[in-house]
Scaffold this motif. Structure first.
Motif, PDB file in Angstrom:
ATOM      1  N   LEU A 162     -10.765  19.029 -22.456  1.00  0.00           N
ATOM      2  CA  LEU A 162     -11.050  20.055 -21.457  1.00  0.00           C
ATOM      3  C   LEU A 162      -9.826  20.326 -20.596  1.00  0.00           C
ATOM      4  O   LEU A 162      -9.514  21.483 -20.277  1.00  0.00           O
ATOM      5  N   SER A 163      -9.105  19.276 -20.241  1.00  0.00           N
ATOM      6  CA  SER A 163      -7.873  19.452 -19.462  1.00  0.00           C
ATOM      7  C   SER A 163      -6.851  20.261 -20.249  1.00  0.00           C
ATOM      8  O   SER A 163      -6.177  21.139 -19.704  1.00  0.00           O
ATOM      9  N   GLY A 164      -6.731  19.967 -21.542  1.00  0.00           N
ATOM     10  CA  GLY A 164      -5.823  20.736 -22.382  1.00  0.00           C
ATOM     11  C   GLY A 164      -6.205  22.195 -22.457  1.00  0.00           C
ATOM     12  O   GLY A 164      -5.346  23.087 -22.383  1.00  0.00           O
ATOM     13  N   VAL A 165      -7.508  22.466 -22.570  1.00  0.00           N
ATOM     14  CA  VAL A 165      -7.977  23.855 -22.632  1.00  0.00           C
ATOM     15  C   VAL A 165      -7.699  24.585 -21.324  1.00  0.00           C
ATOM     16  O   VAL A 165      -7.243  25.735 -21.317  1.00  0.00           O
ATOM     17  N   VAL A 166      -7.967  23.911 -20.203  1.00  0.00           N
ATOM     18  CA  VAL A 166      -7.758  24.536 -18.895  1.00  0.00           C
ATOM     19  C   VAL A 166      -6.286  24.867 -18.679  1.00  0.00           C
ATOM     20  O   VAL A 166      -5.928  25.992 -18.299  1.00  0.00           O
TER      21      VAL A 166
END
Length: 343
Positions: A162-166
């Motif tokens: 999720l951090s990578g996507v954000v």
């Protein structure tokens, strides 16, 4: 283990050579494999005395040597770099879904490169300008993602993704903003964002080689440590691994490889995810084998992806990043579902 590695690398090397020959023969102007072989051997000093290119093949020689061969070599180098980077990220983070694209590192590297393209500063400090800036922004992105995903020293898989996507979405919007500001170079930035190897000369391959050599040497030297990382950081530390130094070196080198690939080919996603998994499934999780074999298989993977990009809608060309995303995105979904079902 060394004998096994030599057999695997030998077989992979033969497949890579065959892939190069077939790729060179395919295109809008088809060149038979026998002629491709003759043209290539004619360039080898000793072999050139035994094999000569028949007269009337000047056009085929120009197509093979000046157009296709440069692209084939660059595809192999880019694929090897991205596959090595993916294996490094997966090993040090102990996360099978980590790769330069899903972690946002590729997009982060593209921000620096797009900034230089926007202002025409690609050669402000010579041929190393774009790779250096891409590396800096890629490193900042990586540490930003890891910092965002960590909580009390731990990182959950879903939180990391999720951090990578954000971060990827935020940086992607920054690149889009730069596209909106550009007038003369808008097509260059957009096409570069989708990944491409077209119109790339030998200078690009020569710029890639030092990064790839450094990456292979360093990551291979840490392959034993990465094997121990699979047992957990605490267990690896008990067995003599300097955990923090290993993590820092592997992350830096993997980001450097990603930045080098992005600087010459644009954003080519999912190579670092798909290739190490395929190698791991075929030959096991030993990083002493996984690293070098991933480099060879990564070269083949990008080479065939680029060949498809040239041929599917010929004479129109599909961006390389689109082809790798078509293959990699479903594979990523399969791995994510498999991991969830395994819990």
């Amino acid at each position: 283990m060394k004998r096994k590695l030599m057999w695997i690398l030998g077989g992979a090397g033969v497949l890579l050579l065959l892939s190069v020959m077939v790729s060179l023969s395919l295109g809008a102007a088809h060149v038979p494999l026998t002629k491709v072989w003759s043209i290539l051997l004619d360039q080898v000093p000793l072999a050139g005395r035994l094999v000569s290119v028949p007269s009337g093949m000047e056009a085929e020689s120009t197509i093979i040597l000046d157009v296709r061969l440069t692209r084939v070599v660059l595809a192999i180098l880019v694929g090897a770099a991205l596959a090595l980077a993916g294996a490094g990220f997966q090993g040090v983070l102990r996360n099978p879904l980590a790769d330069p694209y899903t972690l946002g590192v590729a997009t982060g590297a593209s921000v620096g490169a797009a900034f230089l393209i926007l202002f025409g500063w690609q050669t402000a400090a010579g041929q190393w300008t774009v790779p250096a800036v891409a590396f800096a922004t890629g490193m900042l992105t990586l540490f930003g993602v890891l910092r965002l995903a960590s909580h009390e020293g731990k990182m959950e898989l879903e939180t990391l993704l999720l951090s990578g996507v954000v971060v990827q979405a935020f940086l992607g919007s920054a690149v889009s903003f730069m596209v909106s500001l550009s007038n003369n170079v808008v097509n260059e930035i957009v096409f570069w964002m989708m990944g491409s190897l077209s119109k790339r000369g030998w200078d690009y391959s020569l710029a890639m080689i030092p990064y790839l050599v450094i990456g292979i040497v360093v990551l291979l030297s840490y392959s034993r440590n990465l094997n121990l990382f699979a047992l957990g950081e605490r267990q690896a530390a008990h067995m003599g691994v300097h955990v923090q130094r290993t993590k820092l070196v592997v992350l830096i080198v993997s980001t450097l490889l990603t930045a080098a690939a992005v600087s010459v080919a644009g954003v080519v996603g999912f190579v670092g995810l798909v290739v190490p998994h395929l190698v791991r499934l075929l030959f096991g999780p030993d990083y002493r084998i996984l690293m070098p074999v991933s480099a060879v298989v990564g070269g083949m993977y990008v080479l065939w992806s680029d060949t498809l990009a040239r041929l599917v809608l010929s004479p129109k060309e599909i961006p390389l990043g689109v082809v790798t995303a078509f293959i990699g995105a479903p594979f990523f979904a399969y791995l994510l579902r498999k991991r969830k079902m395994g819990r």
